[in-house]
Design a protein around this motif. Structure first.
Motif, PDB file in Angstrom:
ATOM      1  N   THR A 173       0.834  -1.210   0.000  1.00  0.00           N
ATOM      2  CA  THR A 173       0.000   0.000   0.000  1.00  0.00           C
ATOM      3  C   THR A 173       0.866   1.257   0.000  1.00  0.00           C
ATOM      4  N   ALA A 174       1.945   1.248   0.800  1.00  0.00           N
ATOM      5  CA  ALA A 174       2.838   2.405   0.853  1.00  0.00           C
ATOM      6  C   ALA A 174       3.480   2.661  -0.508  1.00  0.00           C
ATOM      7  N   ALA A 175       3.874   1.592  -1.200  1.00  0.00           N
ATOM      8  CA  ALA A 175       4.490   1.760  -2.522  1.00  0.00           C
ATOM      9  C   ALA A 175       3.503   2.382  -3.506  1.00  0.00           C
ATOM     10  N   ARG A 176       2.254   1.962  -3.438  1.00  0.00           N
ATOM     11  CA  ARG A 176       1.246   2.520  -4.340  1.00  0.00           C
ATOM     12  C   ARG A 176       0.959   3.983  -4.021  1.00  0.00           C
ATOM     13  N   LEU A 177       0.990   4.334  -2.741  1.00  0.00           N
ATOM     14  CA  LEU A 177       0.797   5.738  -2.369  1.00  0.00           C
ATOM     15  C   LEU A 177       1.962   6.589  -2.862  1.00  0.00           C
ATOM     16  N   THR A 178       3.158   6.046  -2.810  1.00  0.00           N
ATOM     17  CA  THR A 178       4.315   6.763  -3.350  1.00  0.00           C
ATOM     18  C   THR A 178       4.145   6.996  -4.844  1.00  0.00           C
ATOM     19  N   ASP A 179       3.674   5.976  -5.563  1.00  0.00           N
ATOM     20  CA  ASP A 179       3.425   6.124  -7.002  1.00  0.00           C
ATOM     21  C   ASP A 179       2.359   7.172  -7.278  1.00  0.00           C
ATOM     22  N   ALA A 180       1.428   7.358  -6.337  1.00  0.00           N
ATOM     23  CA  ALA A 180       0.356   8.340  -6.500  1.00  0.00           C
ATOM     24  C   ALA A 180       0.745   9.718  -5.982  1.00  0.00           C
ATOM     25  N   LYS A 181       2.054   9.967  -5.797  1.00  0.00           N
ATOM     26  CA  LYS A 181       2.563  11.265  -5.340  1.00  0.00           C
ATOM     27  C   LYS A 181       2.050  11.627  -3.948  1.00  0.00           C
ATOM     28  N   LEU A 182       1.967  10.616  -3.072  1.00  0.00           N
ATOM     29  CA  LEU A 182       1.534  10.836  -1.690  1.00  0.00           C
ATOM     30  C   LEU A 182       2.615  10.310  -0.738  1.00  0.00           C
ATOM     31  N   PRO A 183       3.831  10.873  -0.796  1.00  0.00           N
ATOM     32  CA  PRO A 183       4.926  10.338   0.030  1.00  0.00           C
ATOM     33  C   PRO A 183       4.682  10.485   1.529  1.00  0.00           C
ATOM     34  N   GLY A 184       3.979  11.539   1.932  1.00  0.00           N
ATOM     35  CA  GLY A 184       3.709  11.716   3.352  1.00  0.00           C
ATOM     36  C   GLY A 184       2.833  10.609   3.908  1.00  0.00           C
ATOM     37  N   LEU A 185       1.768  10.260   3.184  1.00  0.00           N
ATOM     38  CA  LEU A 185       0.899   9.164   3.617  1.00  0.00           C
ATOM     39  C   LEU A 185       1.629   7.829   3.530  1.00  0.00           C
ATOM     40  N   ALA A 186       2.480   7.672   2.504  1.00  0.00           N
ATOM     41  CA  ALA A 186       3.241   6.427   2.375  1.00  0.00           C
ATOM     42  C   ALA A 186       4.113   6.197   3.607  1.00  0.00           C
ATOM     43  N   GLY A 187       4.721   7.259   4.123  1.00  0.00           N
ATOM     44  CA  GLY A 187       5.527   7.131   5.327  1.00  0.00           C
ATOM     45  C   GLY A 187       4.710   6.690   6.520  1.00  0.00           C
ATOM     46  N   ARG A 188       3.508   7.222   6.649  1.00  0.00           N
ATOM     47  CA  ARG A 188       2.643   6.830   7.765  1.00  0.00           C
ATOM     48  C   ARG A 188       2.213   5.359   7.641  1.00  0.00           C
ATOM     49  N   VAL A 189       1.965   4.914   6.419  1.00  0.00           N
ATOM     50  CA  VAL A 189       1.574   3.518   6.228  1.00  0.00           C
ATOM     51  C   VAL A 189       2.748   2.595   6.547  1.00  0.00           C
ATOM     52  N   ARG A 190       3.963   3.008   6.200  1.00  0.00           N
ATOM     53  CA  ARG A 190       5.130   2.185   6.570  1.00  0.00           C
ATOM     54  C   ARG A 190       5.278   2.095   8.092  1.00  0.00           C
ATOM     55  N   GLN A 191       4.893   3.141   8.791  1.00  0.00           N
ATOM     56  CA  GLN A 191       4.907   3.078  10.252  1.00  0.00           C
ATOM     57  C   GLN A 191       3.924   2.028  10.758  1.00  0.00           C
ATOM     58  N   LEU A 192       2.786   1.882  10.078  1.00  0.00           N
ATOM     59  CA  LEU A 192       1.835   0.845  10.470  1.00  0.00           C
ATOM     60  C   LEU A 192       2.444  -0.535  10.312  1.00  0.00           C
TER      61      LEU A 192
END
Length: 424
Positions: free
Chosen positions: A163-182
């Motif tokens: 999910t984090a990788a897909r958020l990064t692809d969608a130009k959402l690096p901040g949310l991707a970082g939070r998902v990696r924390q999960l």
């Protein structure tokens, strides 16, 4: 085709038009008026100043005080939809003072440079891509809600990393970082922390859906969390906060080959904290050196928001004199009261800086704790490496320390000793 339909066709994209339809139903509109040529209205955003929007119906001119770059924006389109579907809401009268002094932009024959147009197009394209990432995140969160936390934990961290990788692809690096924390919480955290992380993501998702209704400051915080940063030249035009600043703590980390550094400063007169966030790739050094306990004079510029923390410090000068602004909480009760207020202003705070007086490091079973004078305690992160050094410095007695608080744990960054601040 009616004039209102022609105006609606000027919408920059389908997403903006859909946002305009949502604002059409909002009850926050007030002072809706018209004089046969112009329509105007004020949209209440729970701040001192409402969003002021106006439309010149015949020539297709638009104005709005919101932060959207494209015109017509969602507020302009909402005014057109009100005229089209519920014109009785407008009161015939004289334009307000703010309308008379506005320099309107014509979207029918836009007077903008090619560079500005390209920048707007890039932002619009990015927002569309980000919306697709938000849609996918919502499906993931709803799936977690249906399965439950126990089943989600049993899946391991691979699904979160995907999910984090897909958020990064969608130009959402901040949310991707939070998902990696999960993903790390799956093995290192508690169920309550995982639930809080999921709740924070869902809160962001719901706020993103109604971002056109938010105050400019709240929109800025939302965009910063998503990964859209304010340009440096825009930051340097923001108000300056001048003070004598003390470096009270530093955190270094790395993701792949990108190194990051969080530097916390404390203002002597303002009593405000400021977070300097630096990045460096590979072995390249950071641009500025921030030694612990060093002080600097000068003005910094906070990023926009209701509860600003991050800032840029363009021209720090050595302090050259003693610092006399360090004070902190005697107990966790006062710290928690202020932390709750801060969350009420910015619910997406990740790190909350705290300076604590008279606390003790204690080992409680398998946990390392920080205990205050009233016996209240908070654990240290499981990856905190220097507990026994902390215990040795304290000698079992009270000490003063600066730390980051995330709502569950305290991460000590520095201690106050006879030699001044030293790393914790």
């Amino acid at each position: 085709m009616t004039p209102t339909d022609r105006l609606l066709q000027l919408a920059p994209d389908a997403k903006t038009l859909e946002s305009g339809r949502r604002l059409f139903y909002s009850r926050r509109w007030r002072l809706l008026g018209g004089d046969g040529e112009w329509l105007w209205g004020e949209f209440d955003v729970n701040s001192k100043r409402p969003i002021q929007s106006a439309v010149q119906v015949v020539e297709g001119k638009f104005h709005c005080s919101c932060r959207a770059r494209a015109r017509p924006c969602a507020h302009d389109l909402a005014l057109i939809l009100i005229l089209k579907n519920n014109a009785d809401r407008f009161t015939v009268g004289q334009p307000p003072d703010w309308l008379r002094s506005v320099q309107f932009q014509t979207t029918k024959a836009p007077r903008v440079t090619k560079d500005v147009t390209k920048a707007d197009d890039r932002l619009t394209a990015r927002l569309v891509l980000m919306d697709s990432g938000i849609d996918e995140l919502e499906l993931r969160l709803l799936d977690v809600a249906r399965r439950g936390l126990a089943d989600t934990l049993a899946q391991g961290d691979d699904s979160w990393l995907t999910t984090a990788a897909r958020l990064t692809d969608a130009k959402l690096p901040g949310l991707a970082g939070r998902v990696r924390q999960l993903a790390s919480l799956d093995t290192d955290g508690t169920t309550s922390e995982l639930a809080r992380g999921l709740g924070d993501l869902y809160l962001f998702l719901r706020a993103w859906r109604i971002r056109d209704e938010l105050t400019p400051e709240r929109q800025d915080e939302l965009y910063q969390l998503a990964g859209i940063t304010t340009k440096k030249d825009e930051l340097l035009r923001r108000p300056v906060t001048s003070d004598h600043w003390l470096v009270v703590g530093t955190v270094n980390g790395q993701e792949d080959r990108l190194r990051y550094r969080r530097v916390w400063l404390r203002g002597e007169q303002s009593r405000r904290y400021a977070l300097i966030l630096d990045f460096a790739f590979g072995e390249f050094p950071f641009e500025q050196s921030w030694p612990l306990s060093a002080s600097f004079e000068g003005g910094l510029h906070y990023y926009p928001g209701n509860y600003p923390q991050r800032a840029v410090f363009p021209e720090p000068r050595p302090g050259g004199r003693p610092y006399d602004g360090l004070s902190g909480y005697d107990t966790f009760t006062g710290m928690l009261d202020n932390y709750r207020r801060a969350l009420g202003v910015n619910p997406w705070l990740q790190q909350y800086p705290v300076y604590l007086n008279g606390v003790r490091p204690v080992k409680g079973g398998e946990q390392f704790l920080i205990v205050d004078a009233d016996g209240l305690s908070f654990p240290l992160p499981s990856d905190y490496p220097d507990f026994y050094r902390l215990l040795a410095v304290s000698g079992g007695g009270p000490l003063a320390l600066f730390a980051e608080f995330d709502g569950y744990r305290l991460r000590p960054l520095s201690l106050l000793t006879e030699l001044g601040l030293v790393p914790a």
